[in-house]
Each structure stands twice: as structure tokens, then as C-alpha cells.
Enzyme design. Structure first.
Site, short mmCIF file in Angstrom:
data_model
loop_
_atom_site.label_atom_id
_atom_site.label_comp_id
_atom_site.label_asym_id
_atom_site.label_seq_id
_atom_site.Cartn_x
_atom_site.Cartn_y
_atom_site.Cartn_z
N ARG A 1 -11.87 -4.51 -10.74
CA ARG A 1 -11.93 -3.53 -11.72
C ARG A 1 -12.30 -4.11 -13.20
O ARG A 1 -12.50 -3.38 -14.05
CB ARG A 1 -10.30 -3.44 -11.76
CG ARG A 1 -9.79 -2.50 -10.75
CD ARG A 1 -8.41 -2.25 -10.82
NE ARG A 1 -7.63 -3.20 -10.61
CZ ARG A 1 -7.09 -3.79 -9.63
NH1 ARG A 1 -7.16 -3.28 -8.49
NH2 ARG A 1 -6.12 -4.82 -9.65
N GLU B 1 1.12 -15.77 -6.27
CA GLU B 1 2.61 -15.75 -6.35
C GLU B 1 2.89 -16.61 -4.88
O GLU B 1 3.73 -17.47 -4.69
CB GLU B 1 3.05 -14.40 -6.31
CG GLU B 1 4.47 -14.34 -6.84
CD GLU B 1 5.09 -13.10 -6.99
OE1 GLU B 1 4.26 -12.18 -7.06
OE2 GLU B 1 6.45 -13.01 -6.99
P1 AMP Z 1 -3.19 -12.81 -12.54
O1 AMP Z 1 -3.99 -13.86 -11.99
O2 AMP Z 1 -1.80 -12.78 -11.79
O3 AMP Z 1 -3.40 -12.78 -14.05
O4 AMP Z 1 -3.67 -11.43 -11.96
C1 AMP Z 1 -4.58 -10.70 -12.67
C2 AMP Z 1 -5.74 -9.97 -11.42
O5 AMP Z 1 -4.84 -9.39 -10.73
C3 AMP Z 1 -6.39 -9.00 -12.26
O6 AMP Z 1 -7.71 -8.97 -11.72
C4 AMP Z 1 -5.72 -7.67 -12.11
O7 AMP Z 1 -6.75 -6.62 -11.83
C5 AMP Z 1 -4.75 -7.82 -10.83
N1 AMP Z 1 -3.29 -7.54 -11.25
C6 AMP Z 1 -2.31 -8.21 -11.35
N2 AMP Z 1 -1.22 -7.54 -11.68
C7 AMP Z 1 -1.56 -6.37 -11.81
C8 AMP Z 1 -0.75 -5.18 -11.94
N3 AMP Z 1 0.70 -5.22 -12.23
N4 AMP Z 1 -1.43 -4.03 -12.13
C9 AMP Z 1 -2.79 -4.04 -11.84
N5 AMP Z 1 -3.65 -5.18 -11.50
C10 AMP Z 1 -2.96 -6.36 -11.64
#
Ligand code: AMP
Length: 170
Positions: A58, A95
Site C-alpha cells: 500500500r 506481534e
Molecule cells: P507496523 O509494523 O506495526 O507499524 O505495521 C505497519 C504496516 O502494516 C504497514 O505497511 C501497514 O500497511 C500495515 N498495517 C498495520 N496495522 C494496520 C492497520 N490497523 N490498518 C491498516 N494497515 C495496517
């Protein structure tokens, strides 16, 4: 334009307990797309950017548009096994379990100024891994730039020493 009305909340996707931020209503509206691009450009300001690096998948939607507007190159950072040439790999913690990102070893030259872009900053693990890849190649991460940030997950902590900017905060 207030872009928050173009972000759809989907509960329990892709698994129970996740409040997924769906950007497809924004992608489906050309005025909202244009406004979003202008607002992301405003976050960058007048900083010189050599390349925009964006995270699969995305991050690619606005990453390529930003690169065009900034007269910069575009660098895809992808999930393992997708990039065809020699890659650098960076594992990171999810996670539950591990994942990894890859970048082509010749995608960034030493000293190049890089804008990192993705749609959502959640826990920050993904963006941190992407910064590590860029910096391993000698790039300078000028800004980590997101459409939206889930502040309660404190992802910004993992991006210490970087400028973090997002259009919408939840
Ligand atoms: P993180 O590593 O936890 O910061 O997750 C970021 C990645 O996961 C990004 O590439 C987002 O596209 C996706 N992502 C994580 N949480 C969400 C969410 N609640 N809604 C949409 N995309 C998310």
C-alpha cells in the site's frame, strides 16, 4: 480537504482485535487522491529528495506519485522473494512471529537523501526495518512519511532519530 472521511474502519481484519484502516475509498476518489498527494508533498516541504522508498504494497500507491512530483527516483521495498536482483534482507518482529523486507543492493547510492513512505504507521516495526535497509546502503532517511499514524501503538518510538510525519492521527 479533510481526508478522514475517506478512511474506512474495518473491525477484526485481517484478524480479531485489529482495527484495519482501509484506504480504498480514498484511492477511489480522484479529488481525494489529488488532495492527499498535495498534503503529503506539504509534509516534505522544500527538502531535497533523491529517491522515494516505499513499502509493499500500500506504500506504492502514493510512493510513486510522490517520486514523480519530487523529481525523484522510486525504490520498492518488498516482501521476501519478490525482488529479482541481488537483495539485502532485514527481518523484523511482528506481534506474533517474524517477517522480513528486502531491497535491491544497488537501489540506493551512498549519501542519497531518501523519503520513506507507507500508508500506516502502527507498531513501527515495518518502517524501522525499511530504515535499516536504506541506511545499510548508505542512504540518509530525510523523513518517514505516512498517510496515517495509530498513535496509541507508539510506533514513533521505534523511529527515534528520524523525522516522522503523518497526515492523520488516530
Ligand atoms: P507496523 O509494523 O506495526 O507499524 O505495521 C505497519 C504496516 O502494516 C504497514 O505497511 C501497514 O500497511 C500495515 N498495517 C498495520 N496495522 C494496520 C492497520 N490497523 N490498518 C491498516 N494497515 C495496517
Amino acid at each position: 480537504m479533510n481526508l478522514s472521511k475517506y478512511i474506512r474502519n474495518i473491525e477484526d481484519f485481517p484478524k480479531v482485535g485489529v482495527h484495519f484502516k482501509d484506504i480504498t475509498p480514498l484511492l477511489g476518489d480522484s479529488d481525494a487522491m489529488e488532495s492527499c498527494l498535495q498534503q503529503l508533498m506539504a509534509l516534505v516541504g522544500s527538502q531535497k529528495i533523491d529517491k522515494v522508498a516505499a513499502i509493499e504494497s500500500r506504500g506504492f500507491f502514493f510512493g510513486t506519485l510522490l517520486a514523480q512530483k519530487l523529481n525523484a527516483g522510486f525504490v520498492p521495498i518488498r516482501k521476501p522473494g519478490k525482488l529479482p536482483y541481488t537483495t539485502l534482507k532485514e527481518p523484523y518482529q511482528l506481534e506474533y512471529g517474524m517477517d522480513a523486507l528486502e531491497i535491491h543492493e544497488d537501489a540506493i547510492k551512498k549519501g542519497e537523501r531518501i523519503l520513506l513512505h507507507d500508508d500506516v504507521l502502527a507498531t513501527g516495526g515495518t518502517a524501522r526495518a525499511a530504515c535499516n535497509l536504506i541506511e545499510s546502503l548508505g542512504g540518509e532517511v530525510v523523513q518517514c512519511n505516512f498517510l496515517l499514524e495509530l498513535e496509541f501503538l507508539n510506533g514513533i518510538k521505534k523511529l527515534r532519530n528520524h523525522s516522522v510525519q503523518s497526515l492523520l492521527k488516530y
